[in-house]
Design an enzyme around this catalytic site. Structure first.
Site, short mmCIF file in Angstrom:
data_model
loop_
_atom_site.label_atom_id
_atom_site.label_comp_id
_atom_site.label_asym_id
_atom_site.label_seq_id
_atom_site.Cartn_x
_atom_site.Cartn_y
_atom_site.Cartn_z
N THR A 123 19.77 11.27 2.46
CA THR A 123 21.22 11.49 2.49
C THR A 123 21.46 12.89 3.06
O THR A 123 21.06 13.88 2.44
CB THR A 123 21.83 11.39 1.08
OG1 THR A 123 21.50 10.12 0.53
CG2 THR A 123 23.34 11.55 1.14
N LYS A 198 28.39 6.38 3.50
CA LYS A 198 27.92 6.78 2.16
C LYS A 198 28.80 7.88 1.57
O LYS A 198 29.21 7.81 0.41
CB LYS A 198 26.45 7.23 2.24
CG LYS A 198 26.02 7.93 0.97
CD LYS A 198 24.63 7.67 0.53
CE LYS A 198 24.43 8.38 -0.81
NZ LYS A 198 23.51 7.78 -1.70
N LYS A 273 25.88 16.97 -4.72
CA LYS A 273 25.32 17.03 -3.36
C LYS A 273 26.14 16.17 -2.40
O LYS A 273 26.53 16.62 -1.31
CB LYS A 273 23.86 16.54 -3.36
CG LYS A 273 23.30 16.42 -1.95
CD LYS A 273 21.96 15.73 -1.86
CE LYS A 273 21.67 15.42 -0.39
NZ LYS A 273 20.36 14.82 -0.16
P1 NAD Z 1 12.74 14.10 -4.03
O1 NAD Z 1 12.95 15.56 -3.96
O2 NAD Z 1 12.18 13.49 -5.27
O3 NAD Z 1 11.79 13.61 -2.82
C1 NAD Z 1 11.80 14.18 -1.53
C2 NAD Z 1 10.35 14.35 -1.10
O4 NAD Z 1 10.29 14.80 0.25
C3 NAD Z 1 9.60 15.40 -1.93
O5 NAD Z 1 8.46 14.80 -2.54
C4 NAD Z 1 9.23 16.47 -0.91
O6 NAD Z 1 8.00 17.10 -1.20
C5 NAD Z 1 9.15 15.65 0.36
N1 NAD Z 1 9.23 16.41 1.60
C6 NAD Z 1 10.11 17.39 1.94
N2 NAD Z 1 9.85 17.82 3.20
C7 NAD Z 1 8.78 17.09 3.65
C8 NAD Z 1 8.06 17.06 4.87
N3 NAD Z 1 8.36 17.86 5.91
N4 NAD Z 1 7.02 16.18 4.98
C9 NAD Z 1 6.71 15.36 3.95
N5 NAD Z 1 7.35 15.35 2.77
C10 NAD Z 1 8.38 16.19 2.63
O7 NAD Z 1 14.14 13.43 -3.68
P2 NAD Z 1 14.61 11.92 -3.97
O8 NAD Z 1 15.31 11.85 -5.27
O9 NAD Z 1 13.46 11.02 -3.68
O10 NAD Z 1 15.77 11.76 -2.87
C11 NAD Z 1 15.43 11.63 -1.49
C12 NAD Z 1 16.72 11.43 -0.70
O11 NAD Z 1 17.39 10.27 -1.18
C13 NAD Z 1 17.71 12.59 -0.85
O12 NAD Z 1 18.30 12.83 0.39
C14 NAD Z 1 18.71 12.08 -1.88
O13 NAD Z 1 19.99 12.65 -1.74
C15 NAD Z 1 18.72 10.60 -1.57
N6 NAD Z 1 19.10 9.75 -2.71
C16 NAD Z 1 18.55 9.96 -3.93
C17 NAD Z 1 18.90 9.13 -5.01
C18 NAD Z 1 18.29 9.33 -6.38
O14 NAD Z 1 18.76 8.69 -7.35
N7 NAD Z 1 17.25 10.17 -6.53
C19 NAD Z 1 19.84 8.11 -4.81
C20 NAD Z 1 20.37 7.90 -3.55
C21 NAD Z 1 19.99 8.74 -2.49
#
Ligand code: NAD
Length: 325
Positions: A123, A198, A273
Site C-alpha cells: 500500500t 484503496k 497510514k
Molecule cells: P511488514 O513490515 O510486516 O512486512 C514488510 C516486509 O518487507 C518486511 O519483512 C521487510 O523486512 C521487507 N522489506 C522491506 N524492504 C525490503 C527489500 N528491499 N527487499 C526485501 N524485503 C524488504 O508489513 P506488512 O504488515 O506485511 O504489510 C505490507 C504491506 O501491506 C504494507 O504496505 C501495508 O500497508 C499493507 N497492508 C497491510 C495489512 C496488514 O494487516 N498488515 C493490511 C493491508 C495492507
C-alpha cells in the site's frame, strides 16, 4: 477485514482453472515476506507456483523457509530468471529504492530479465505507484499495482481482495496468482488506480468510524442505550459498514472488535497510514476535502497515544475519555 467491500469479478470456473494452470509455470520472485507477504508466498507455493522468496530481515527469510518457501540469499538471486517480481513492502520509498537500487547497487529493474512483470502489492502513495510503473515500463518491463485488503487473516486464508491498477492484458496475466492469494480481484483502471481505490475506500471508512463513534458517545451522554441507538440507526439513514458490521461498542454486533477489547482487526497504525496516503492525494490533487484530513489527524493522534496496535474502532474510547464524565 473492514476495507474489502468490493465487487466480485465475473469469469467461469473453466476459464479460471485454465488460466491458473497456464500461469503456474511462471516463476515468482517474492520480495518482502513480513506479516502479509509471508503467508501470501506460502499460498503461492501450496498452489504449485515456483517461488523464490527474499526479505532483508533474516528472521522473515527463516520463517518463510520453515513454511516451505524456497528462499534466496539476495534479491538479485531471487529475481534471476523470474517471470514475475512480486513486492510486499512497508512503503512506496521501499518500493522505489528496491526498483532503482541504493548505494551504487543495481536495483530490481536492472537485474530482472526483459519484459518481467513487476507486481507491487504494497500500500503506497498513488504518485509513487505511478512513478514505479513508469520506471518499470521505461526499463522494458510490465507493471501492476495491486494493494490488498483483508489483513493477516485474509493473507493466511487466501481470501484477500486485490484492487488493481494495470493494463487489461497485464491484469489477466496476474489474475491466476491473485486468485490463489485472494477471493476477489477488481481492475480499477490503469497504473495507480488500485492504490487510488484503496485509499478512497479507507477515507470513507476512517471518517465513518469517527462519526459512528461520536454518535454513540453522544448517545451515552443523552441517556440512550447502545442497543436503542443501534436498532434505530442500523435501520435508518445512519446505516453504514462501520455501524452494522464493525460497531465500536460491545453488544449489538457480537463479532466486532469492541467485544474483544479492540484487539485488531485492522490496527490504528494501518488506518493512520492509509489516511496519510489519502491526505497526500488530497493535497496533490487540490480536492477541497475537510473530513479526510481531519480523520488523518485524529488517527495520527490515536496511534501516537497508544492506539497503534489496537483496532481502529477503539477510537471511540479516545473520544469517550476526552469527553469527561
Ligand atoms: P511488514 O513490515 O510486516 O512486512 C514488510 C516486509 O518487507 C518486511 O519483512 C521487510 O523486512 C521487507 N522489506 C522491506 N524492504 C525490503 C527489500 N528491499 N527487499 C526485501 N524485503 C524488504 O508489513 P506488512 O504488515 O506485511 O504489510 C505490507 C504491506 O501491506 C504494507 O504496505 C501495508 O500497508 C499493507 N497492508 C497491510 C495489512 C496488514 O494487516 N498488515 C493490511 C493491508 C495492507
Amino acid at each position: 477485514m473492514p476495507d474489502d467491500a468490493t465487487p466480485d469479478v465475473a469469469g467461469t470456473a473453466d476459464d479460471s482453472a485454465a488460466r491458473m494452470e497456464a500461469a503456474r509455470k511462471e516463476h515468482i520472485a517474492f520480495l518482502g515476506m513480513g506479516h502479509m507477504g509471508g503467508p501470501m508466498a506460502v499460498n503461492l507455493v501450496k498452489a504449485g507456483y515456483p517461488v523464490t522468496g527474499f526479505d532483508v530481515v533474516p528472521a522473515a527469510v527463516e520463517a518463510a523457509r520453515e513454511h516451505g518457501v524456497p528462499v534466496a540469499a539476495s534479491a538479485a538471486e531471487a529475481v534471476a530468471g523470474a517471470d514475475v517480481v512480486l513486492t510486499m513492502f512497508p512503503s512506496g520509498q521501499h518500493v522505489l529504492d528496491a526498483y532503482l537500487g541504493t548505494e551504487g547497487q543495481p536495483g530490481l529493474l536492472a537485474t530482472a530479465g526483459a519484459d518481467t512483470m513487476f507486481l507491487d502489492c504494497s500500500t503506497i502513495n498513488v504518485d509513487e505507484a505511478r512513478e514505479a510503473a513508469r520506471l518499470a515500463l521505461d526499463a522494458g518491463h510490465r507493471s501492476v499495482d495491486a494493494p490488498v485488503s483483508g489483513g493477516v487473516v485474509g493473507a493466511e486464508a487466501g481470501t484477500l481482495t486485490f484492487m488493481v491498477g494495470a493494463l487489461p492484458e497485464d491484469f489477466e496475466a496476474v489474475r491466476p496468482m491473485l486468485d490463489v492469494m485472494g477471493k476477489r480481484a477488481v481492475l480499477c483502471g490503469e497504473h495507480g488506480a488500485g492504490q487510488a481505490a484503496k485509499i478512497c475506500n479507507n477515507l470513507i471508512l476512517g471518517v465513518s468510524m469517527i462519526a459512528v463513534s461520536e454518535a454513540f458517545v453522544l448517545g451515552e451522554k443523552l441517556g440512550l442505550t447502545h442497543q436503542a441507538l443501534f436498532d434505530v440507526a442500523s435501520a435508518a439513514s445512519g446505516q453504514c459498514w462501520a455501524l452494522t458490521t464493525y460497531c465500536p461498542v460491545p453488544g449489538p454486533v457480537p463479532t466486532s472488535p469492541a467485544n474483544r477489547d479492540y484487539q485488531p482487526g485492522f490496527a490504528g497504525a494501518l488506518m493512520a497510514k492509509d489516511l496519510k496516503l489519502a491526505l497526500n492525494a488530497v493535497q496533490s490533487t487540490g480536492v477541497a476535502a475537510r473530513m479526510g484530513p481531519l480523520a488523518s489527524e485524529i488517527y495520527d493522534a490515536f496511534s501516537a497515544e497508544g492506539g497503534a496496535g489496537r483496532d481502529f474502532s477503539g477510537i471511540i474510547t479516545d473520544i469517550r475519555d476526552k469527553s469527561g464524565q
